[in-house]
Design an enzyme around this catalytic site. Structure first.
Site, PDB file in Angstrom:
ATOM      1  N   HIS A   1      43.528  39.835  41.974  1.00 11.86           N
ATOM      2  CA  HIS A   1      44.252  40.240  40.769  1.00 11.86           C
ATOM      3  C   HIS A   1      45.088  39.102  40.175  1.00 11.86           C
ATOM      4  O   HIS A   1      45.394  39.141  38.988  1.00 11.86           O
ATOM      5  CB  HIS A   1      45.168  41.429  41.070  1.00 11.86           C
ATOM      6  CG  HIS A   1      44.452  42.699  41.379  1.00 11.86           C
ATOM      7  ND1 HIS A   1      43.619  42.842  42.458  1.00 11.86           N
ATOM      8  CD2 HIS A   1      44.447  43.902  40.741  1.00 11.86           C
ATOM      9  CE1 HIS A   1      43.136  44.080  42.480  1.00 11.86           C
ATOM     10  NE2 HIS A   1      43.620  44.734  41.442  1.00 11.86           N
TER      11      HIS A   1
ATOM     12  N   GLU B   1      31.775  44.867  35.310  1.00  5.96           N
ATOM     13  CA  GLU B   1      32.204  43.810  34.396  1.00  5.96           C
ATOM     14  C   GLU B   1      31.031  43.160  33.674  1.00  5.96           C
ATOM     15  O   GLU B   1      31.123  42.817  32.486  1.00  5.96           O
ATOM     16  CB  GLU B   1      33.013  42.762  35.158  1.00  5.96           C
ATOM     17  CG  GLU B   1      34.386  43.218  35.601  1.00  5.96           C
ATOM     18  CD  GLU B   1      34.371  44.079  36.867  1.00  5.96           C
ATOM     19  OE1 GLU B   1      35.440  44.606  37.244  1.00  5.96           O
ATOM     20  OE2 GLU B   1      33.287  44.195  37.488  1.00  5.96           O
TER      21      GLU B   1
END
Length: 321
Positions: free
Chosen positions: A125, A56
């Protein structure tokens, strides 16, 4: 369109309009993203949709480099909870680059990230950590709740010269449909949306929580109360004037969000109302949020997330003042 289709529509429109716009992220190419939002775009726009490694920080850092080089990247982080792995790039680099370069360079980067609960996802998540980025100067934070706003706000985000964190409620991707303009459509930042008008109480929310508030407002109307629902749309910039005007008319408010209570953006809203609407408040401003514990397994998330019943309880307490 569905919420997902509205986002895809915005991406297609902007890529057709401006050949500098590129899409970058994990599995966004051949697979079409983890939710298939970008399905078919790699074939439609060859050499402008790139798959990235599972890194990321590298995705955000590379996007900043692309922007400095003249491109307009739209980066996808698979889930907002994964942005912890890119925090060092989003705040110290992306958010500060215009200031650091004394305005010589813009950081025209949009970061798309699904977030929020309601889909029984694994750990990290479903986290709603948007408030952590509200303390990152230079980053605009956008949280649409409706398909038409999803398209309009994403179009605005891509065109904005500054970096934008665009948060997409994953529970609404396929579960919510609405009328969406087929042509060019933009929604300015910093303008809230009055979803429902009422005189006794205002429910303030953003993203998926807006729909919980709508259900609660309908139930309260059945009980004889007139309730407004205000969708903030963007947290940074915040529509202070719109917020204050709506709450001042009702004199009472409840703020609803999925993030944990302590340090959540709801606290900023309460502080803003205390400062800007103090003489109009008839009761303390309540907050309905997640408890201050790690996000639980999917089987327990119904007990963790705000619910219509919890909003109703807070609203009834407030209406009793």
């Amino acid at each position: 369109m569905s919420f997902l289709e509205a986002i895809r529509s915005a991406l297609i429109s902007e890529m057709e309009r401006d050949d500098r716009v590129v899409i970058f992220g994990m599995d966004v190419g051949k697979l079409g993203g983890v939710f298939r939002v970008t399905r078919g775009l790699q074939e439609r726009f060859p050499n402008r949709v790139f798959d990235a490694p599972l890194a990321e920080g590298a995705i955000v850092g590379a996007s900043l480099g692309m922007a400095i080089g003249g491109l307009v990247p739209v980066a996808e982080i698979q889930f907002l909870g994964f942005t912890h792995q890119a925090f060092h790039q989003i705040g110290p680099q992306l958010g500060r680059y215009r200031s650091r370069s004394r305005g010589r360079f813009h950081a025209q980067v949009t970061i798309r990230a699904p977030f929020g609960g309601g889909t029984r996802t694994p750990e990290f998540h479903g986290d709603s950590i948007e408030s952590q980025f509200t303390q990152t100067p230079g980053i605009k934070i956008v949280c649409p709740a409706f398909p038409d706003d999803a398209k309009g706000l994403l179009t605005e985000a891509i065109r904005d010269p500054d970096p934008v964190l665009f948060l997409e409620p994953q529970r609404l991707y396929r579960g919510l449909r609405g009328d969406v303009p087929t042509g060019e459509h933009t929604v300015p930042f910093g303008r809230s949306r009055l979803v429902r008008s009422g005189s006794d109480l205002t429910l303030v929310a953003w993203s998926a929580a807006v729909h919980l508030c709508q259900k609660a407002a309908q139930q309260l109307e059945n009980e004889g109360a007139s309730v407004s629902v205000l969708d903030l749309r963007t947290l940074i910039p915040l529509d202070v004037e719109g917020l204050v005007n709506v709450v001042s008319k009702s004199g009472k408010a409840v703020v609803v969000h999925e993030a944990p209570l302590t340090g959540g953006f709801g606290a900023e809203i309460v502080a803003t109302l205390q400062r800007e609407a103090f003489m109009s408040l008839d009761a303390p401003v309540e907050r309905v949020a997640a408890p201050d514990v790690p996000y639980p397994p999917g089987s327990l998330e119904d007990h963790f997330l705000p619910s219509v019943s919890r909003i109703l309880a807070a609203a009834r307490r407030t209406l009793e003042f």
